[in-house]
Design a protein around this motif. Structure first.
Motif, mmCIF file in Angstrom:
data_model
loop_
_atom_site.group_PDB
_atom_site.id
_atom_site.type_symbol
_atom_site.label_atom_id
_atom_site.label_comp_id
_atom_site.label_asym_id
_atom_site.label_seq_id
_atom_site.Cartn_x
_atom_site.Cartn_y
_atom_site.Cartn_z
ATOM 1 N N ASP A 1 0.811 -1.222 0.000
ATOM 2 C CA ASP A 1 0.000 0.000 0.000
ATOM 3 C C ASP A 1 0.842 1.269 0.000
ATOM 4 O OD1 ASP A 1 1.029 -0.038 2.551
ATOM 5 O OD2 ASP A 1 -0.872 0.384 3.555
ATOM 6 N N LYS B 1 2.701 4.535 -1.018
ATOM 7 C CA LYS B 1 2.578 5.511 -2.092
ATOM 8 C C LYS B 1 3.882 5.549 -2.889
ATOM 9 C CE LYS B 1 -0.693 8.455 0.436
ATOM 10 N NZ LYS B 1 -0.927 9.802 1.030
ATOM 11 N N HIS B 2 3.780 6.091 -4.105
ATOM 12 C CA HIS B 2 4.930 6.024 -5.002
ATOM 13 C C HIS B 2 6.166 6.707 -4.412
ATOM 14 C CE1 HIS B 2 6.400 4.915 -8.978
ATOM 15 N NE2 HIS B 2 7.059 6.057 -9.004
ATOM 16 N N GLU C 1 6.918 7.156 -1.276
ATOM 17 C CA GLU C 1 7.436 6.356 -0.168
ATOM 18 C C GLU C 1 8.174 5.129 -0.689
ATOM 19 O OE1 GLU C 1 8.054 4.818 3.818
ATOM 20 O OE2 GLU C 1 8.000 6.745 2.783
ATOM 21 N N ASN D 1 2.929 5.778 4.997
ATOM 22 C CA ASN D 1 2.332 6.792 4.128
ATOM 23 C C ASN D 1 2.012 8.032 4.970
ATOM 24 O OD1 ASN D 1 2.361 5.259 1.718
ATOM 25 N ND2 ASN D 1 0.537 4.153 2.369
ATOM 26 N N ILE E 1 3.900 13.705 -10.378
ATOM 27 C CA ILE E 1 4.209 13.538 -8.954
ATOM 28 C C ILE E 1 5.391 14.409 -8.537
ATOM 29 C CG2 ILE E 1 4.734 11.823 -7.146
ATOM 30 C CD1 ILE E 1 3.499 9.704 -8.818
ATOM 31 N N GLU F 1 4.675 17.206 -6.110
ATOM 32 C CA GLU F 1 4.427 16.663 -4.773
ATOM 33 C C GLU F 1 5.740 16.317 -4.082
ATOM 34 O OE1 GLU F 1 2.344 12.731 -2.666
ATOM 35 O OE2 GLU F 1 1.920 13.187 -4.771
#
Length: 303
Positions: free
Chosen positions: A119, A121-122, A124, A208, A260, A263
């Motif tokens: 699970d 996130k990209h 992480e 996350n 991304i 971010e």
């Protein structure tokens, strides 16, 4: 060898904890026992069922270094201590053997590779894969000039240490906000020992975090580097951080994840601000430090 796996617990995921215990206990090469030291979990009776030994302390007693030292003292029959966090899941039963294999001679401790959970996130996932590459590495005074502050990187998410050497080096520092593992590694290396990054010993571990959580965590990192600047050569942290951001952006561009990148830049900025505020924590009253800190309990009773 007699191995004690020490796991501090506080309201853990019972599924992750059960997987952790079952996989370390499945090792057939060593005599493995699990010691959980719990600081007030709601489901402590269930946690007792997972552990060979269970110790209960009050939440106010918890200290990243001191709690682990206490558990290590109680593991009197162990030759090797493995420290794990409650959310680290070995990928298979071979992790224990692979983690402790490098120990011996001047190598007093080793730490495992961390792979992102499903699970994650990209950003992480990139962080884990960047900080924990697939190639093992020995770190000592000879590698300090090349690696800088990264020479002392060491993680108690999953680490192993020879118990006798652990206590001869003084164990973990106590009353520390975080990074007791890194402080221990710096002390060991400065005393002529080596630390091994064992890339073939793998666990699933990632977080996350929200931007606020990233700020708070990096505030605490800044506090640590302020208080332990001499031991870990904090002057080089900024260079290492900038290099990491460039590597992260480069990886995103290579994967075609252009959307991304903003971010990633924003997250890097939040981390930088948190770190800088932490470096200057003495400028803020304690009640403000508590609000900025992920480990707010650290500030209890401090001025």
């Amino acid at each position: 060898m007699r191995v004690c796996v020490i796991v501090p617990t506080l309201n853990p995921s019972l599924l992750e904890l059960s997987l952790l215990v079952s996989r370390v206990k499945a090792n057939r090469e060593h005599d493995v026992r699990v010691l959980c030291i719990d600081s007030g979990s709601r489901e402590s009776e269930i946690i007792k069922c997972f552990a060979d030994e269970f110790i209960s302390i009050s939440p106010n007693e918890f200290d990243h270094g001191g709690t682990r030292n206490k558990a290590a003292l109680l593991a009197q029959d162990a030759e090797i201590l493995i420290f794990m966090t409650q959310d680290a899941v070995p990928i298979d039963e071979s992790m224990v053997a692979r983690l402790i294999e490098p120990l011996g001679d001047d190598v007093v401790a080793a730490y495992a590779r961390q792979l992102p959970k499903r699970d994650a996130k990209h950003l992480e996932a990139i962080t884990r894969l960047t900080n924990y590459p697939p190639v093992s590495q020995i770190k000592n005074m000879d590698s300090l000039k090349l690696l800088g502050v990264k020479n002392f990187f060491f993680s108690n998410v999953c680490s192993a240490v020879d118990r006798d050497q652990f206590f001869s080096l003084g164990g973990f520092p106590e009353h520390i906000i975080m990074n007791e593992d890194m402080a221990f590694a710096a002390n060991a290396i400065r005393n002529g020992k080596s630390i091994q990054y064992a890339a073939n010993a793998e666990v699933y571990h990632s977080h996350n975090y929200s931007l606020l959580q990233q700020f708070r965590r990096n505030f605490d990192v800044g506090v640590f580097f302020r208080d332990y600047a001499r031991q870990v050569e904090a002057g080089k942290v900024g260079t290492a951080g900038a290099r990491f951001v460039l590597d992260q952006v480069s990886a995103l561009a290579k994967d075609g994840r252009w959307s991304i990148i903003p971010e990633a830049v924003l997250e890097a900025g939040v981390k930088f601000l948190g770190f800088q505020f932490g470096q200057r924590y003495s400028l803020f009253p304690v009640k403000v430090r508590k609000k900025m800190s992920m480990h707010s309990f650290y500030w209890q009773g401090r001025k």
